[in-house]
Design a protein around this motif. Structure first.
Motif, short mmCIF file in Angstrom:
data_model
loop_
_atom_site.label_atom_id
_atom_site.label_comp_id
_atom_site.label_asym_id
_atom_site.label_seq_id
_atom_site.Cartn_x
_atom_site.Cartn_y
_atom_site.Cartn_z
N LYS A 170 26.20 11.47 38.57
CA LYS A 170 27.32 12.40 38.46
C LYS A 170 28.01 12.27 37.11
O LYS A 170 28.36 13.28 36.48
N SER A 171 28.18 11.03 36.62
CA SER A 171 28.87 10.83 35.33
C SER A 171 28.08 11.41 34.17
O SER A 171 28.66 11.77 33.14
N HIS A 182 28.65 20.96 34.58
CA HIS A 182 28.48 19.52 34.80
C HIS A 182 28.45 18.77 33.46
O HIS A 182 29.08 17.71 33.31
N ALA A 240 24.31 15.88 38.47
CA ALA A 240 24.40 16.08 39.92
C ALA A 240 23.59 17.30 40.31
O ALA A 240 23.18 18.10 39.46
N ASN A 241 23.37 17.46 41.62
CA ASN A 241 22.49 18.50 42.16
C ASN A 241 22.59 19.82 41.39
O ASN A 241 23.60 20.52 41.46
N ARG A 289 31.28 15.75 31.67
CA ARG A 289 30.83 14.35 31.59
C ARG A 289 31.95 13.44 31.09
O ARG A 289 32.73 13.82 30.22
#
Length: 279
Positions: A200-201, A16, A205-206, A20
């Motif tokens: 998210k960005s 993640h 996120a999870n 980015r």
């Protein structure tokens, strides 16, 4: 020895972060680093050897400054190894700073104990972590949406540390003079989906290992956004998001530090202090 439960998917978190968007403004890290500067500036000491850790080493400062002098940081990513404690450049640090990396650690007590052992006597440990109230509105909105859609609940927002646990965690790690304090910020967004897109960005996120494996459906997101707006919106239509930042500090034991008096060593009794003088 029983292994701690696997809460965070550290490989997923690393992916993640790597994905980015270049223009993502990580205002949370900026806020925390600004607070770190202020806290260091109040210290009347010099640090000859200092370490700073976080999920993304490139986002961390290479120098710091106390009231006495500027010093250099050795920067290390918490995600740089398969184990929870990455390989450190050395040991015997006068200062170790943890910046938002307790959110990617499965065994927080063990992690803190390992870091404490890398401190020189009378070395300082300083940590910033996201507190338990962080994104509580989003967590509640997804619980409502999941309940409406499937009749159950799923883990979609990571658990965070409670401020009441901070002092105990530091003492358990063997650190002296533990202190924990909290700063709460309320951030406003035009719409719940705007908040979700920003998370998210930022690569946040999870991150949970035991998470729903399928993508969140448009129906789920719409229900969560509706529940969020109903519960946590202002009269102007914008929604609120809580950001709670915990700060922990503790010192490697040293003979020069203050110590509590031994039981029974007081020379004045509480009764004599509270007793009213006779008129």
């Amino acid at each position: 020895m029983q292994m701690p439960p696997k809460i965070f998917d550290r490989a997923l978190i690393a992916r993640h972060l790597a994905r980015r968007t270049p223009d993502a403004d990580d205002f949370v890290t900026r806020l925390v680093l600004g607070d770190l500067d202020e806290r260091l500036a109040t210290l009347l000491r010099s640090f000859g050897k200092a370490l700073i850790l976080g999920p993304d080493a490139e986002a961390l400062p290479s120098t710091g400054r106390t009231a006495n002098a500027e010093f250099a940081f050795e920067r290390v990513s918490t995600l740089a190894s398969d184990g929870e404690l990455p390989k450190l450049p050395g040991a015997g640090y006068d200062l170790i700073v943890s910046i938002l990396d307790l959110q990617v650690v499965n065994d927080v007590p063990g992690y803190l104990s390992q870091l404490a052992r890398q401190l020189a006597p009378d070395g300082l440990f300083l940590a910033a972590a996201l507190g338990g109230a962080t994104l509580s509105e989003l967590r509640e909105a997804f619980l409502v949406a999941d309940s409406q859609l499937s009749g159950g609940a799923f883990a979609r927002v990571a658990p965070f540390i409670q401020v009441r646990d901070g002092g105990g965690l530091l003492q358990r790690a063997g650190l002296a003079l533990p202190v924990a304090d909290v700063e709460t910020h309320v951030v406003r967004y035009a719409h719940p989906l705007t908040l979700m897109a920003e998370i998210k960005s930022l690569g946040a996120a999870n991150p949970l290992f035991d998470r729903p494996r399928g993508l969140a459906t448009p129906r789920l997101l719409a229900l969560a956004a509706e529940a969020y707006a109903q519960r946590d919106s202002d009269p102007d239509g914008r929604i609120r998001a809580t950001l709670e930042i915990l700060w922990f500090s503790g010192w490697a034991p040293h003979a020069s530090q203050q110590k509590p008096l031994a039981p029974g060593s007081a020379r004045v009794s509480l009764k004599s202090v509270l007793e009213k003088p006779k008129s």
